[in-house]
Design an enzyme around this catalytic site. Structure first.
Site, PDB file in Angstrom:
ATOM      1  N   SER A   1       3.474  -5.356  -7.192  1.00  0.00           N
ATOM      2  CA  SER A   1       3.318  -3.839  -7.687  1.00  0.00           C
ATOM      3  C   SER A   1       1.881  -4.085  -8.706  1.00  0.00           C
ATOM      4  CB  SER A   1       4.409  -3.099  -8.235  1.00  0.00           C
ATOM      5  OG  SER A   1       3.992  -2.129  -8.655  1.00  0.00           O
TER       6      SER A   1
ATOM      7  N   LYS B   1      11.238  -3.719  -3.941  1.00  0.00           N
ATOM      8  CA  LYS B   1       9.761  -3.208  -4.237  1.00  0.00           C
ATOM      9  C   LYS B   1       9.743  -1.647  -3.567  1.00  0.00           C
ATOM     10  CE  LYS B   1       5.664  -2.217  -4.863  1.00  0.00           C
ATOM     11  NZ  LYS B   1       4.647  -2.287  -3.712  1.00  0.00           N
TER      12      LYS B   1
ATOM     13  N   HIS C   1      11.252   0.246  -5.890  1.00  0.00           N
ATOM     14  CA  HIS C   1      10.157   0.548  -6.875  1.00  0.00           C
ATOM     15  C   HIS C   1       9.289   1.796  -6.578  1.00  0.00           C
ATOM     16  CE1 HIS C   1       6.042  -0.030  -8.092  1.00  0.00           C
ATOM     17  NE2 HIS C   1       6.467  -0.645  -9.361  1.00  0.00           N
ATOM     18  N   ASN C   2       8.772   1.683  -5.436  1.00  0.00           N
ATOM     19  CA  ASN C   2       8.017   2.869  -4.772  1.00  0.00           C
ATOM     20  C   ASN C   2       8.652   4.167  -4.717  1.00  0.00           C
ATOM     21  OD1 ASN C   2       6.294   0.529  -4.536  1.00  0.00           O
ATOM     22  ND2 ASN C   2       5.743   1.079  -2.553  1.00  0.00           N
TER      23      ASN C   2
ATOM     24  N   GLU D   1       8.454   5.343  -8.225  1.00  0.00           N
ATOM     25  CA  GLU D   1       7.229   5.938  -8.295  1.00  0.00           C
ATOM     26  C   GLU D   1       6.945   7.195  -7.785  1.00  0.00           C
ATOM     27  OE1 GLU D   1       4.536   2.715  -7.191  1.00  0.00           O
ATOM     28  OE2 GLU D   1       3.387   4.210  -5.949  1.00  0.00           O
TER      29      GLU D   1
HETATM   30  P1  NDP Z   1      -6.335  -3.236   3.167  1.00  0.00           P
HETATM   31  O1  NDP Z   1      -6.080  -2.260   4.334  1.00  0.00           O
HETATM   32  O2  NDP Z   1      -7.141  -3.071   2.097  1.00  0.00           O
HETATM   33  O3  NDP Z   1      -6.300  -4.794   3.837  1.00  0.00           O
HETATM   34  C1  NDP Z   1      -5.597  -5.085   4.883  1.00  0.00           C
HETATM   35  C2  NDP Z   1      -6.090  -6.391   5.138  1.00  0.00           C
HETATM   36  O4  NDP Z   1      -5.298  -6.887   6.390  1.00  0.00           O
HETATM   37  C3  NDP Z   1      -7.536  -6.693   5.695  1.00  0.00           C
HETATM   38  O5  NDP Z   1      -7.865  -7.929   5.137  1.00  0.00           O
HETATM   39  C4  NDP Z   1      -7.371  -6.532   7.165  1.00  0.00           C
HETATM   40  O6  NDP Z   1      -8.383  -7.526   7.841  1.00  0.00           O
HETATM   41  C5  NDP Z   1      -6.080  -7.634   7.375  1.00  0.00           C
HETATM   42  N1  NDP Z   1      -5.553  -7.163   8.489  1.00  0.00           N
HETATM   43  C6  NDP Z   1      -5.024  -5.847   9.222  1.00  0.00           C
HETATM   44  N2  NDP Z   1      -4.520  -6.267  10.298  1.00  0.00           N
HETATM   45  C7  NDP Z   1      -4.563  -7.273  10.662  1.00  0.00           C
HETATM   46  C8  NDP Z   1      -4.651  -8.032  11.700  1.00  0.00           C
HETATM   47  N3  NDP Z   1      -3.810  -7.505  13.143  1.00  0.00           N
HETATM   48  N4  NDP Z   1      -4.685  -9.449  11.712  1.00  0.00           N
HETATM   49  C9  NDP Z   1      -5.224  -9.807  10.786  1.00  0.00           C
HETATM   50  N5  NDP Z   1      -5.794  -9.427   9.437  1.00  0.00           N
HETATM   51  C10 NDP Z   1      -5.369  -8.079   9.535  1.00  0.00           C
HETATM   52  O7  NDP Z   1      -4.745  -3.255   2.558  1.00  0.00           O
HETATM   53  P2  NDP Z   1      -4.317  -3.722   1.127  1.00  0.00           P
HETATM   54  O8  NDP Z   1      -4.952  -4.814   0.540  1.00  0.00           O
HETATM   55  O9  NDP Z   1      -4.221  -2.183   0.228  1.00  0.00           O
HETATM   56  O10 NDP Z   1      -2.690  -3.839   1.373  1.00  0.00           O
HETATM   57  C11 NDP Z   1      -2.386  -5.073   1.881  1.00  0.00           C
HETATM   58  C12 NDP Z   1      -0.677  -5.194   1.710  1.00  0.00           C
HETATM   59  O11 NDP Z   1      -0.302  -5.012   0.304  1.00  0.00           O
HETATM   60  C13 NDP Z   1      -0.176  -3.792   2.360  1.00  0.00           C
HETATM   61  O12 NDP Z   1       1.182  -4.140   3.004  1.00  0.00           O
HETATM   62  C14 NDP Z   1       0.250  -2.900   1.351  1.00  0.00           C
HETATM   63  O13 NDP Z   1       1.264  -1.864   1.761  1.00  0.00           O
HETATM   64  C15 NDP Z   1       0.526  -3.685   0.328  1.00  0.00           C
HETATM   65  N6  NDP Z   1       0.304  -3.324  -0.882  1.00  0.00           N
HETATM   66  C16 NDP Z   1      -0.813  -2.495  -1.478  1.00  0.00           C
HETATM   67  C17 NDP Z   1      -1.099  -2.029  -2.609  1.00  0.00           C
HETATM   68  C18 NDP Z   1      -2.281  -1.373  -2.977  1.00  0.00           C
HETATM   69  O14 NDP Z   1      -2.474  -0.733  -4.287  1.00  0.00           O
HETATM   70  N7  NDP Z   1      -3.205  -1.104  -2.097  1.00  0.00           N
HETATM   71  C19 NDP Z   1      -0.246  -2.333  -3.648  1.00  0.00           C
HETATM   72  C20 NDP Z   1       0.773  -3.156  -3.509  1.00  0.00           C
HETATM   73  C21 NDP Z   1       1.189  -3.617  -2.026  1.00  0.00           C
HETATM   74  P3  NDP Z   1      -9.616  -6.609   8.175  1.00  0.00           P
HETATM   75  O15 NDP Z   1     -10.460  -6.304   7.120  1.00  0.00           O
HETATM   76  O16 NDP Z   1     -10.030  -7.555   9.337  1.00  0.00           O
HETATM   77  O17 NDP Z   1      -9.231  -5.448   9.052  1.00  0.00           O
END
Ligand code: NDP
Length: 650
Positions: A303, A358, A361-362, A365
């Site tokens: 988080s 988590k 937590h959400n 939130e």
């Molecule tokens: P993003 O959408 O910014 O990034 C997702 C990533 O996953 C990208 O690199 C994407 O690649 C990759 N991806 C998606 N599908 C596939 C696949 N089938 N195979 C390989 N790679 C894949 O998400 P976030 O970084 O925001 O979130 C990532 C995780 O963290 C999620 O589970 C989210 O819920 C969690 N999270 C997010 C927070 C936030 O504030 N954003 C906070 C806490 C947790 P590509 O670029 O090629 O599409």
């Protein structure tokens, strides 16, 4: 037991081959990539050797003797503190023996090779080079091709050569990250800033997602030694074993797809860390599946959003404790620190417990956000502008500070043109599913976390924009009244509702802990939520101490006192809002829940009677403390003696 992060074992890489193969260019490039020192062996020749070479005369073995020993001394010295790369022709086996004297185990040989013609042409393009065709031929004649070297063909481009070398280098990276989206990028930078040597991978999708990792690496100087990949097997090969690979990809099928693609390249004992917001039930399934393959799986709640991930998130790891210990030093290193400097990262418990907490937590939130939205609704109805509401929040900070209060203040002050930006945002709130799962979990576990549901359903209701607009025309009172609510009462009502929110959230975690036998530590959980995460607050800091004495907030004297003091305020606020038709879904839910939970004799007796009437579900009687269940034939006019129905009810 806590481990330190050990740098990978130091190695000296000798880049060898005849003059003109590009030892210095490739050596320097590789050194830059690995962030290790580079030394050009030619710089260590004696003056006599240099003068001889510049006249075009070949060096004898005797000439080379001291030079080779000097390079061996250099390598030995470097190995004490670092890996390094040394470019040196080292054409004969006997030369190489001197170079690796007493450091054989830490030496890696890379042999750059090409054809005579190829190298001759290269040399002809170099200015002021003393190497003639004859001298080059003599080098080819002298060359004893090494058996133990990594052979790199110089027809490849320098970039390709460096990539080839990296794939089989003994200098492996310590930690791998898959998924360079918002969170993956921030976590990669955080790890690299802390000195961890990382490999980064993002999938390649032609014309959509190309060179993501390579381009990202170029953007930030702290990633200079990070290795970028878009080929999964190469990424895996670059990691030291047992491998530690963190997935920061979208939850759901993307996680399973990545695991499936990774599996063929992993070895027994490697660990996969799922840092996304995965469903805790799926985490347990993945844990069991990967266990059967000899791979550890750790479900980690993270988080803090983009900024938290970069500067220090709160981290909630769950799964097998022994597997966790392998990754613990890395996670603790990047985590936020509490007020005593301890990492906001703590082993939560078995199975999917990390992802479960988590998720809650959400849920907490969601409620904290909705309560602030409710408060804004009232303050706005009282005629305050966004700036004035922000001013009020500033005044609340000394007693009620939280990350969400702070950011809400900042948000409220943001202007676009003459108006505040927040007024221009469409009033339909999105969600990514964790509030939904938390509501399902609380229902499944039979725990009344009503506030999470209220905040979730408030978001869902917001989505019915067209219907709301139409209904408002039908049902809203024509005369809009200013609420007769003091700022002090509103502040107290807000604080009251926050206590109920935390009571319900931690209660749900406690019940889950007992149900799943996770033995969760609420005080420690509150501690890792005191910094880095979205629900960090002064109240959370207070809860660290509170949960040291009880797991039930309602049994704690401070909570009892705080609720008693603020009860009349929330009653006033909610009643007034109901009267003037102001929607405050979470504030009102807090007092309704409170009235329910503090009712000694509830209306549930009637519910039991109704259930028994239409479904013969039986009921228990107040005067019978044996737990006996009874059934009555409710349609008979004559009073009938109820029949006992054993100790179970349906
Ligand atoms: P993003 O959408 O910014 O990034 C997702 C990533 O996953 C990208 O690199 C994407 O690649 C990759 N991806 C998606 N599908 C596939 C696949 N089938 N195979 C390989 N790679 C894949 O998400 P976030 O970084 O925001 O979130 C990532 C995780 O963290 C999620 O589970 C989210 O819920 C969690 N999270 C997010 C927070 C936030 O504030 N954003 C906070 C806490 C947790 P590509 O670029 O090629 O599409």
């Amino acid at each position: 037991m806590k481990q330190a992060i050990h740098p990978s074992k130091h190695t000296v890489i000798f880049m060898m081959g005849v003059s003109g193969v590009g030892k210095s260019t490739i050596g320097a490039l590789l050194a830059k990539q690995l962030e290790v020192p580079f030394f050009d062996g030619d710089d260590y020749h004696s003056k006599a050797n240099i003068s001889k070479m510049s006249k075009g005369a070949p060096l004898t073995d005797l000439d080379r003797h001291d030079w080779l020993h000097a390079l061996n001394a250099l390598a030995t010295q470097q190995l004490k503190t670092n890996s390094c790369i040394i470019a040196c022709s080292a054409l004969k086996e006997s030369y190489r023996t001197i170079l690796e004297t007493a450091i054989e185990a830490s030496t890696k040989w890379i042999f750059l090779h090409g054809t005579f013609q190829q190298i001759k042409e290269r040399l002809q393009h170099r200015n002021h080079h003393f190497m003639t065709s004859d001298l080059l031929q003599s080098q080819f004649d002298t060359l004893e091709i090494p058996q133990n070297a990594l052979q790199i063909d110089i027809h490849l481009s320098p970039k390709e050569m460096v990539t080839e070398i990296q794939k089989s280098l003994p200098i492996k990276t310590q930690f791998g990250l898959i998924g360079l989206g918002v969170m993956g990028k921030s976590l990669s930078r955080n790890l690299a800033q802390k000195g961890v040597r990382i490999s980064m991978y993002n999938r390649h999708v032609t014309e959509v997602e190309e060179d993501i990792a390579i381009n990202f690496k170029k953007e930030f100087k702290e990633l200079a030694s990070a290795l970028p990949f878009d080929v999964l097997p190469d990424f895996v090969k670059s990691l030291e074993t047992p491998r530690k690979i963190m997935l920061m990809v979208n939850s759901g099928s993307a996680i399973d797809a990545v695991i499936e693609n990774l599996l063929p390249f992993l070895s027994q004992g490697d660990s996969i860390i799922d840092g996304g917001n995965s469903n805790y039930n799926k985490t347990k399934e993945r844990f069991d599946f990967l266990k059967s393959k000899g791979i550890h799986f750790i479900g980690v709640g993270v988080s803090g959003g983009e900024e938290g991930a970069l500067k220090g998130p709160s981290i909630m790891p769950g799964g097998d404790i022994k597997a966790y210990q392998q990754v613990q030093p890395f996670l603790e290193l990047i985590a936020a620190k509490d007020k005593n400097g301890a990492p906001c990262c703590s082993y939560i418990g078995n199975e999917g417990s990390g992802h479960f907490v988590k998720m809650i937590h959400n849920g907490i939130e969601y409620v904290e956000m909705q309560l602030l939205a409710d408060v804004c609704t009232v303050l706005k109805a009282k005629g305050n502008t966004s700036d004035q509401i922000a001013d009020i929040f500033e005044q609340w900070k000394p007693t009620t500070n939280s990350y969400l209060l702070e950011i809400t203040s900042t948000i409220l002050r943001k202007k676009e043109g003459d108006d505040w930006l927040v007024n221009k945002i469409m009033d339909t709130a999105g969600n990514k599913g964790t509030g939904n799962w938390a509501t399902i979990a609380t229902a499944e576990l039979g725990v009344p976390s009503t506030l999470i549901a209220s905040a979730l359903f408030a978001r869902y209701t917001s989505f019915y924009k067209a219907e709301r607009v139409a209904a408002s025309k039908q049902f809203n009172s024509e005369n809009i009244t200013v609420p007769k609510i003091s700022i002090e009462d509103l502040h107290n009502a807000y604080q009251f509702a926050r206590i109920i929110n935390h009571y319900q959230g931690f209660k749900l975690i406690q019940e889950a802990s007992e149900h799943f036998k996770w033995a969760l530590n609420l005080s420690e959980l509150a501690r890792i939520w005191t910094n880095g995460c979205i629900i960090r607050s002064d109240y959370m800091i207070e809860l660290v101490t509170t949960f040291k004495t009880t797991n039930n907030l309602f049994a704690h004297k401070n909570t009892i006192q705080a609720l008693k003091t603020r009860k009349s305020a929330i009653k006033k606020v909610v009643s007034e809002c109901v009267l003037i038709e102001l929607p405050i879904p979470s504030l009102s839910n807090a007092i309704h829940f409170f009235n329910n939970i503090t009712t000694a004799n509830s209306s549930a007796n009637l519910i039991q009677a109704q259930r028994d009437y239409f479904g013969a579900h039986t009921y228990q009687r107040k005067e019978d403390d044996t737990g006996q269940f009874y059934h009555t034939d409710w349609k008979l006019n004559e009073p009938e003696k109820p029949t006992a129905h054993g100790n179970t009810s349906n």
